[in-house]
Design a protein around this motif. Structure first.
Motif, short mmCIF file in Angstrom:
data_model
loop_
_atom_site.label_atom_id
_atom_site.label_comp_id
_atom_site.label_asym_id
_atom_site.label_seq_id
_atom_site.Cartn_x
_atom_site.Cartn_y
_atom_site.Cartn_z
N PRO A 1 29.91 -20.80 39.59
CA PRO A 1 29.60 -19.37 39.36
C PRO A 1 28.12 -19.19 39.08
O PRO A 1 27.41 -20.11 38.67
CB PRO A 1 30.44 -19.02 38.13
CG PRO A 1 30.71 -20.32 37.45
CD PRO A 1 30.71 -21.37 38.52
N ALA A 2 27.63 -17.98 39.29
CA ALA A 2 26.24 -17.66 38.99
C ALA A 2 26.06 -17.45 37.50
O ALA A 2 25.02 -17.76 36.94
CB ALA A 2 25.80 -16.42 39.75
N CYS A 3 27.10 -16.90 36.84
CA CYS A 3 27.00 -16.60 35.42
C CYS A 3 28.39 -16.56 34.79
O CYS A 3 29.35 -16.14 35.43
CB CYS A 3 26.32 -15.23 35.24
SG CYS A 3 26.19 -14.67 33.55
N PHE B 1 24.26 -19.83 32.93
CA PHE B 1 23.83 -19.60 34.31
C PHE B 1 23.90 -20.91 35.07
O PHE B 1 22.87 -21.58 35.27
CB PHE B 1 22.40 -19.04 34.33
CG PHE B 1 22.25 -17.72 33.62
CD1 PHE B 1 22.59 -16.55 34.26
CD2 PHE B 1 21.80 -17.67 32.31
CE1 PHE B 1 22.46 -15.33 33.61
CE2 PHE B 1 21.66 -16.46 31.66
CZ PHE B 1 21.99 -15.29 32.30
N PRO B 2 25.09 -21.33 35.53
CA PRO B 2 25.24 -22.62 36.20
C PRO B 2 24.60 -22.72 37.58
O PRO B 2 24.36 -23.81 38.07
CB PRO B 2 26.75 -22.80 36.34
CG PRO B 2 27.39 -21.73 35.55
CD PRO B 2 26.36 -20.68 35.30
N SER B 3 24.32 -21.57 38.22
CA SER B 3 23.79 -21.61 39.58
C SER B 3 22.78 -20.49 39.78
O SER B 3 23.01 -19.36 39.35
CB SER B 3 24.95 -21.45 40.57
OG SER B 3 24.51 -21.51 41.89
N PRO B 4 21.64 -20.77 40.42
CA PRO B 4 20.67 -19.70 40.71
C PRO B 4 21.22 -18.73 41.75
O PRO B 4 22.08 -19.09 42.55
CB PRO B 4 19.45 -20.45 41.23
CG PRO B 4 19.97 -21.73 41.75
CD PRO B 4 21.19 -22.07 40.93
N VAL B 5 20.71 -17.52 41.74
CA VAL B 5 21.15 -16.48 42.68
C VAL B 5 20.00 -16.17 43.64
O VAL B 5 19.02 -15.53 43.25
CB VAL B 5 21.58 -15.20 41.94
CG1 VAL B 5 21.99 -14.12 42.94
CG2 VAL B 5 22.71 -15.50 40.98
N PRO B 6 20.10 -16.60 44.89
CA PRO B 6 19.06 -16.27 45.87
C PRO B 6 19.03 -14.77 46.17
O PRO B 6 20.04 -14.06 46.02
CB PRO B 6 19.47 -17.04 47.12
CG PRO B 6 20.40 -18.12 46.63
CD PRO B 6 21.09 -17.53 45.45
N VAL B 7 17.89 -14.28 46.59
CA VAL B 7 17.73 -12.88 46.96
C VAL B 7 18.74 -12.52 48.05
O VAL B 7 19.03 -13.32 48.94
CB VAL B 7 16.29 -12.63 47.46
CG1 VAL B 7 16.13 -11.22 48.01
CG2 VAL B 7 15.30 -12.89 46.35
N ASP B 8 19.29 -11.31 47.97
CA ASP B 8 20.26 -10.77 48.93
C ASP B 8 21.61 -11.49 48.92
O ASP B 8 22.37 -11.39 49.88
CB ASP B 8 19.69 -10.75 50.35
CG ASP B 8 18.52 -9.79 50.49
OD1 ASP B 8 18.48 -8.77 49.76
OD2 ASP B 8 17.63 -10.06 51.31
N SER B 9 21.92 -12.20 47.86
CA SER B 9 23.22 -12.87 47.74
C SER B 9 24.31 -11.85 47.44
O SER B 9 24.06 -10.79 46.87
CB SER B 9 23.20 -13.89 46.61
OG SER B 9 22.30 -14.92 46.89
N ARG B 10 25.52 -12.20 47.82
CA ARG B 10 26.68 -11.36 47.52
C ARG B 10 27.35 -11.91 46.26
O ARG B 10 27.62 -13.10 46.16
CB ARG B 10 27.66 -11.35 48.68
CG ARG B 10 27.10 -10.63 49.89
CD ARG B 10 28.05 -10.69 51.05
NE ARG B 10 29.39 -10.35 50.63
CZ ARG B 10 30.21 -9.53 51.29
NH1 ARG B 10 29.80 -9.00 52.40
NH2 ARG B 10 31.41 -9.30 50.86
#
Length: 77
Positions: free
Chosen positions: A70-72, A28-37
């Motif tokens: 990437p997020a994952c 998981f290299p990057s966090p995913v904020p709420v409502d992200s695409r």
């Protein structure tokens, strides 16, 4: 998240299929904020004959809009 993307990316034309064997590598290299695409790609890495059929290894990359990382990333068998 991966099963939802997998269902939309590819399908298997087989009479029966087994359960997901598991994930070999997950990052998981990057966090995913709420409502992200998000957008996913899947690449078939390898297949192997096993006693009950064929096992496939798929590499997933989940991209986050507007992010360089990437997020994952996951390798799933």
């Amino acid at each position: 998240m991966l099963p939802v993307f997998a269902e939309k990316i590819y399908s298997l034309d087989v009479p029966a299929f087994g359960m997901n064997y598991g994930a070999n590598k997950v990052r998981f290299p990057s966090p995913v904020p709420v409502d992200s695409r998000l957008r996913a790609t899947a690449t078939l890495k390898e297949t192997a004959d096993i006693p009950i059929g064929t096992q496939g290894i798929v590499n997933f990359v989940i991209e986050l809009e507007g992010s360089a990382k990437p997020a994952c990333g996951a390798e799933v068998g």
